[in-house]
Write a protein that holds these residues in place. Structure first.
Motif, short mmCIF file in Angstrom:
data_model
loop_
_atom_site.label_atom_id
_atom_site.label_comp_id
_atom_site.label_asym_id
_atom_site.label_seq_id
_atom_site.Cartn_x
_atom_site.Cartn_y
_atom_site.Cartn_z
N VAL A 287 11.93 6.22 -1.00
CA VAL A 287 12.69 6.87 -1.91
C VAL A 287 11.93 6.53 -3.25
N ARG A 288 11.12 7.03 -3.08
CA ARG A 288 10.26 6.24 -3.98
C ARG A 288 10.37 6.81 -5.79
N SER A 289 10.80 8.04 -5.82
CA SER A 289 10.88 8.53 -7.18
C SER A 289 11.85 7.56 -7.89
N PHE A 290 12.89 7.33 -7.15
CA PHE A 290 13.94 6.54 -7.90
C PHE A 290 13.41 5.02 -8.52
N VAL A 291 12.73 4.61 -7.74
CA VAL A 291 12.01 3.29 -7.95
C VAL A 291 11.07 3.54 -9.11
N ALA A 292 10.35 4.52 -9.27
CA ALA A 292 9.49 4.79 -10.13
C ALA A 292 10.48 5.21 -11.53
N LEU A 293 11.26 5.80 -11.43
CA LEU A 293 12.21 5.87 -12.43
C LEU A 293 12.72 4.73 -13.06
N ALA A 294 13.13 3.80 -12.28
CA ALA A 294 13.82 2.64 -12.78
C ALA A 294 12.83 1.86 -13.40
N LYS A 295 11.63 1.78 -13.26
CA LYS A 295 10.39 1.01 -13.66
C LYS A 295 10.30 1.71 -15.05
N ALA A 296 10.22 2.87 -15.22
CA ALA A 296 10.04 3.89 -16.47
C ALA A 296 11.30 3.48 -17.40
N GLU A 297 12.55 3.23 -16.95
CA GLU A 297 13.61 2.76 -17.90
C GLU A 297 13.84 1.48 -18.17
N GLY A 298 12.56 0.67 -17.66
CA GLY A 298 12.69 -0.79 -18.03
C GLY A 298 13.54 -1.60 -17.00
N GLY A 299 13.59 -0.96 -15.97
CA GLY A 299 14.25 -1.77 -14.79
C GLY A 299 13.41 -2.97 -14.01
N THR A 300 13.68 -3.77 -13.56
CA THR A 300 12.92 -4.80 -12.74
C THR A 300 13.01 -4.61 -11.18
N VAL A 301 12.05 -4.31 -10.64
CA VAL A 301 12.04 -4.33 -9.21
C VAL A 301 11.83 -5.79 -8.53
N HIS A 302 12.61 -6.43 -8.09
CA HIS A 302 12.24 -7.64 -7.70
C HIS A 302 11.55 -8.05 -6.12
N CYS A 303 11.85 -6.87 -5.57
CA CYS A 303 11.15 -6.99 -4.24
C CYS A 303 11.03 -5.51 -3.56
N GLY A 304 10.05 -5.35 -2.73
CA GLY A 304 10.27 -4.03 -2.00
C GLY A 304 9.14 -2.80 -2.40
N GLU A 305 9.30 -1.80 -2.76
CA GLU A 305 8.52 -0.77 -3.24
C GLU A 305 7.76 -1.25 -4.57
N GLY A 306 6.43 -1.17 -4.15
CA GLY A 306 5.49 -1.36 -5.28
C GLY A 306 5.43 -2.88 -5.78
N VAL A 307 5.96 -3.90 -4.89
CA VAL A 307 5.98 -5.15 -5.08
C VAL A 307 5.53 -5.73 -3.47
N ASP A 308 6.01 -5.40 -2.68
CA ASP A 308 5.59 -6.22 -1.18
C ASP A 308 4.83 -5.15 -0.64
N GLN A 309 3.66 -5.39 0.03
CA GLN A 309 2.75 -4.36 0.69
C GLN A 309 2.96 -4.36 2.36
N LEU A 310 3.52 -3.31 2.83
CA LEU A 310 3.77 -3.10 4.18
C LEU A 310 2.50 -3.21 5.05
N ASP A 311 2.42 -3.97 6.13
CA ASP A 311 1.27 -4.13 7.14
C ASP A 311 1.77 -3.53 8.40
N LEU A 312 1.52 -2.29 8.55
CA LEU A 312 1.91 -1.53 9.51
C LEU A 312 0.81 -1.40 10.71
N PRO A 313 1.05 -1.42 11.88
CA PRO A 313 0.02 -1.03 12.97
C PRO A 313 -0.52 0.36 12.80
N GLU A 314 -1.58 0.42 13.23
CA GLU A 314 -2.41 1.76 13.20
C GLU A 314 -1.58 2.88 13.48
N ALA A 315 -1.04 3.04 14.68
CA ALA A 315 -0.14 3.97 14.96
C ALA A 315 1.00 4.44 14.17
#
Length: 436
Positions: A287-315
């Motif tokens: 839910v990605r819009s909430f994470v972007a909003l948190a960053k815009a408001e000066g929040g800190t994203v400690h892990c997860g969206e925008g910080v950690d890269q997902l390594d998914l199988p091709e399927a």
């Protein structure tokens, strides 16, 4: 038995009306969240299909409501047996359709779905009514409870079979017939359950399932003049529209809506236990819009969206995946702190006093549930009383006694269901006075 049609390897569902599977001319694409690909075609039902289902339910009501609670209970137990026999099939279907793990569906969703039928099959046998004497007038007064008629039931996508059976079981145990509409995004396990109805002994028309969207099938169901009762679990905005549609008919309403459930962790809590449980409670609903909003408001994203890269199988590259995300440093008034986020995102906010914790916990428009973690029993009792939530878990999570009421305060809903509360909702009370 339903016929599974093959349209380019897609599973094609059919409505279940009057004890038979009925094809639909129009369909909605349903996606496998692990791949992002269409794998199922769900009926796009409208007023015509809802009318047929309501008529079938009305036709079945007199005979079903005249059966004894014991006779109805036997059928509910049989349906639970049949679900349990196919628990892995149901779990795998729920996982593919909704996105939760097979393990979670196998250990939680499907067993609890079967238990809903067992619980209400038993509880309906043990309710009592009121009685009073007026000896000076030679009168005896007592109450009786009668089924309401055709119940309209609408369940959400996050706990598909679990919450659908939570509504169907008490409704039919009390002698009502039902027309249910599951979420069009997660309809497969409801369709699978319909395949068991005849073998369980459920008479035609007692349980009818109409698949489709809210604006078409849902609107036709809640606005139908011959559906005197509606139980809905879903969004607050949709509930407002349902209330408006039902108001001209003075329908009975039970609305279990959104939540922004706080987990209040005091310094004296058992951190080993509470952190593990809080992580599960925060990240279970995939839910990605909430994470972007948190960053815009000066929040800190400690892990997860925008910080950690997902390594998914091709399927699974096009699947609906998001890493577990922890945010801090946003104000209590931020949308990130105020709105329900249906994704693996949790927000951390420190507090110093009990009063501050209560203010933060109550400072949202929702009031569905809350958690409190502390070794201080007195503090736990005090917090449970002060928090504006329909359910408070202390030092635990998702422990449910189905005898007790469940429902939310404020914008989290109207009414309660569970045990006696469900029985009262799905019946009408009459007072009888006899002079002797």
């Amino acid at each position: 038995m339903a016929k599974t049609l093959d349209q380019g390897s897609h599973l094609v569902l059919e409505n279940f009306i009057g004890g038979e599977f009925v094809p639909c001319d129009k369909h909605i694409d349903s996606y496998d969240p692990s791949t992002g690909e269409v794998y199922c075609k769900v009926p796009d039902s409208g007023p015509e299909e809802v009318e047929a289902a309501v008529n079938a339910a009305k036709k079945a009501f007199p005979e079903w409501s005249s059966r004894s609670p014991e006779q109805r209970a036997q059928i509910l137990h049989k349906l639970a047996d049949l679900i349990e026999e196919r628990v892995l099939d149901f779990a795998q279907a729920e996982s593919r359709d909704q996105g939760k793990t097979v393990t979670f569906a196998r250990n939680v969703d499907i067993p609890r779905s079967a238990y809903n039928f067992r619980f209400f099959a038993s509880s309906v046998l043990h309710h009592t009514t009121d009685c009073s004497q007026m000896d000076h007038l030679g009168c005896l007064n007592y109450t009786i409870r009668c089924p309401v008629g055709v119940a309209g039931l609408i369940s959400p996508w996050n706990l598909p079979l679990y919450l659908l059976t939570w509504k169907i079981a008490p409704a039919i145990a009390s002698g009502n017939t039902v027309v249910a509409k599951p979420s069009e995004m997660t309809s497969v396990t409801a369709w699978m359950m319909c395949q068991l109805m005849q073998k369980a002994g459920v008479p035609p028309g007692v349980v009818n399932i109409v698949f489709g969207t809210g604006p078409r099938a849902g609107d036709a169901l809640v606005g139908h003049p011959d559906v005197p009762l509606v139980s809905f679990t879903g969004s607050t905005l949709t509930a407002q529209k349902i209330t408006e549609r039902c108001a001209p008919y003075y329908k009975k309403l039970s609305l279990e809506l959104g939540g922004k459930n706080p987990a209040i962790i005091f310094a004296d809590a058992d951190l080993e236990q509470c952190i593990e449980t809080t992580v599960r409670s925060s990240f279970s609903n995939q839910v990605r819009s909430f994470v972007a909003l948190a960053k815009a408001e000066g929040g800190t994203v400690h892990c997860g969206e925008g910080v950690d890269q997902l390594d998914l199988p091709e399927a699974n590259a096009k699947g609906y995946y998001m890493p577990a995300t922890v945010i801090s440093g946003v104000s209590d008034s931020s949308k990130v702190m105020q709105e329900e986020i249906f994704g693996p995102v949790t927000c951390v906010s420190p507090f110093d006093t009990e009063d501050e914790a209560v203010a933060k916990g109550n400072g949202v428009r929702y009031g569905l549930a809350a958690m409190v973690w502390s070794r201080d029993v007195g503090k736990v009792h005090c917090m449970a009383k002060r928090l504006q939530a329909g359910l408070v878990w202390a030092n635990c999570w998702m422990v449910r006694d189905l005898n007790l009421p469940f429902g939310g305060m404020k914008h989290s809903g109207v009414g309660r269901e569970g045990g006696k509360d469900s029985y009262h909702f799905f019946t009408e009370v009459k007072s009888v006075t006899i002079k002797h």
